[in-house]
Design a protein around this motif. Structure first.
Motif, PDB file in Angstrom:
ATOM      1  N   ILE A 121       3.177  -8.984   7.277  1.00 51.47           N
ATOM      2  CA  ILE A 121       3.455  -8.179   6.086  1.00 51.47           C
ATOM      3  C   ILE A 121       3.285  -9.082   4.875  1.00 51.47           C
ATOM      4  N   ASN A 122       2.480  -8.629   3.940  1.00 52.69           N
ATOM      5  CA  ASN A 122       2.271  -9.360   2.696  1.00 52.69           C
ATOM      6  C   ASN A 122       2.304  -8.363   1.547  1.00 52.69           C
ATOM      7  N   LYS A 123       3.270  -8.559   0.652  1.00 52.37           N
ATOM      8  CA  LYS A 123       3.450  -7.660  -0.497  1.00 52.37           C
ATOM      9  C   LYS A 123       3.585  -6.202  -0.052  1.00 52.37           C
ATOM     10  N   LEU A 175      11.861  -6.569   9.362  1.00 53.12           N
ATOM     11  CA  LEU A 175      10.746  -6.737   8.428  1.00 53.12           C
ATOM     12  C   LEU A 175      10.599  -8.187   7.970  1.00 53.12           C
ATOM     13  N   LYS A 176      11.715  -8.893   7.900  1.00 51.75           N
ATOM     14  CA  LYS A 176      11.646 -10.313   7.531  1.00 51.75           C
ATOM     15  C   LYS A 176      10.874 -11.102   8.575  1.00 51.75           C
ATOM     16  N   MET A 177      11.075 -10.763   9.860  1.00 52.48           N
ATOM     17  CA  MET A 177      10.318 -11.422  10.927  1.00 52.48           C
ATOM     18  C   MET A 177       8.810 -11.243  10.702  1.00 52.48           C
ATOM     19  N   LEU A 178       8.417 -10.011  10.396  1.00 54.38           N
ATOM     20  CA  LEU A 178       6.992  -9.729  10.194  1.00 54.38           C
ATOM     21  C   LEU A 178       6.455 -10.422   8.947  1.00 54.38           C
ATOM     22  N   LYS A 179       7.294 -10.543   7.931  1.00 55.61           N
ATOM     23  CA  LYS A 179       6.875 -11.272   6.722  1.00 55.61           C
ATOM     24  C   LYS A 179       6.700 -12.747   7.038  1.00 55.61           C
ATOM     25  N   ILE A 217       4.562  -0.521   4.440  1.00 49.69           N
ATOM     26  CA  ILE A 217       5.718  -0.514   5.348  1.00 49.69           C
ATOM     27  C   ILE A 217       6.940  -1.023   4.598  1.00 49.69           C
ATOM     28  N   SER A 218       8.088  -0.419   4.886  1.00 55.78           N
ATOM     29  CA  SER A 218       9.316  -0.779   4.186  1.00 55.78           C
ATOM     30  C   SER A 218      10.513  -0.634   5.117  1.00 55.78           C
TER      31      SER A 218
END
Length: 205
Positions: free
Chosen positions: A164-166, A155-159, A120-121
């Motif tokens: 999200i990892n790598k 995406l930062k929230m999910l990281k 995911i990106s």
């Protein structure tokens, strides 16, 4: 989960999970029930932010997100939870406030997970925005820079949450008490977006 005719609010660029600031804000609330009713405000001076303008902006954002929970129990649970579950409650609040985030979780993130497409990106969020423009004219008004910022923050929230990892999606294990409180609100959709299977949902009831 959401009504397609409802306008999307894109205000979550104020910050990702706001994990650093949220404990100060929540600890400063004297009466949670009065706060949820809008009768008590967060004091911006308690927030660990140097700029006065930023403090006021984050104060308003946290108030909006926490009130979107509309749940005394979850705010109390936040105080007793570890970092991972605090972040889960903050992400739940953001999804409750922002239908755009909730729909992204269900229509893109969950879809990818179910189809074993774990990469995911930012492009995935931006493509989602472009598809939604046909139904949501308000998205046509935002600039390319804002679209990129939205994708970055989502995406930062999910990281920050650990999902999200790598650049890859992964399932996280969260506290049963928090999951049950969310389920009690009737938000099964959110638990599905955390990749919980039907049998896991059944075990929570």
């Amino acid at each position: 989960m959401t009504n397609e005719t409802k306008k999307y609010n894109t205000g979550f660029t104020s910050g990702a999970l706001l994990y650093k600031e949220a404990p100060f804000a929540i600890d400063s609330i004297q009466n949670i029930k009065e706060f949820l009713l809008g009768n008590e405000a967060i004091n911006p001076d308690v927030l660990p932010i140097n700029s006065e303008g930023s403090r006021k902006r984050i104060k308003i954002e946290l108030e909006n997100r926490l009130r979107a929970l509309n749940d005394y129990e979850l705010i109390e649970l936040f105080k007793r939870s570890d970092e991972s579950n605090k972040k889960l409650i903050l992400f739940y609040a953001a999804c409750k406030l922002y239908a755009l985030l909730a729909d992204f979780m269900l229509e893109v993130v969950l879809y990818k997970w179910n189809n074993i497409d774990l990469e995911i990106s930012n492009d995935d969020f931006q493509n989602f925005l472009y598809k939604k423009m046909n139904q949501h004219n308000e998205l046509l008004k935002i600039t390319e820079i804002t679209r990129y910022k939205l994708s970055q923050v989502a995406l930062k929230m999910l990281k920050q949450l650990g999902m999200i990892n790598k650049g890859q999606l992964r399932k996280m294990i969260f506290n049963e008490s928090v999951l049950k409180a969310i389920l009690k609100n009737g938000d099964t959709w959110f638990l599905k977006a955390l990749f919980l299977k039907d049998h896991e949902l059944k075990e929570l009831t």
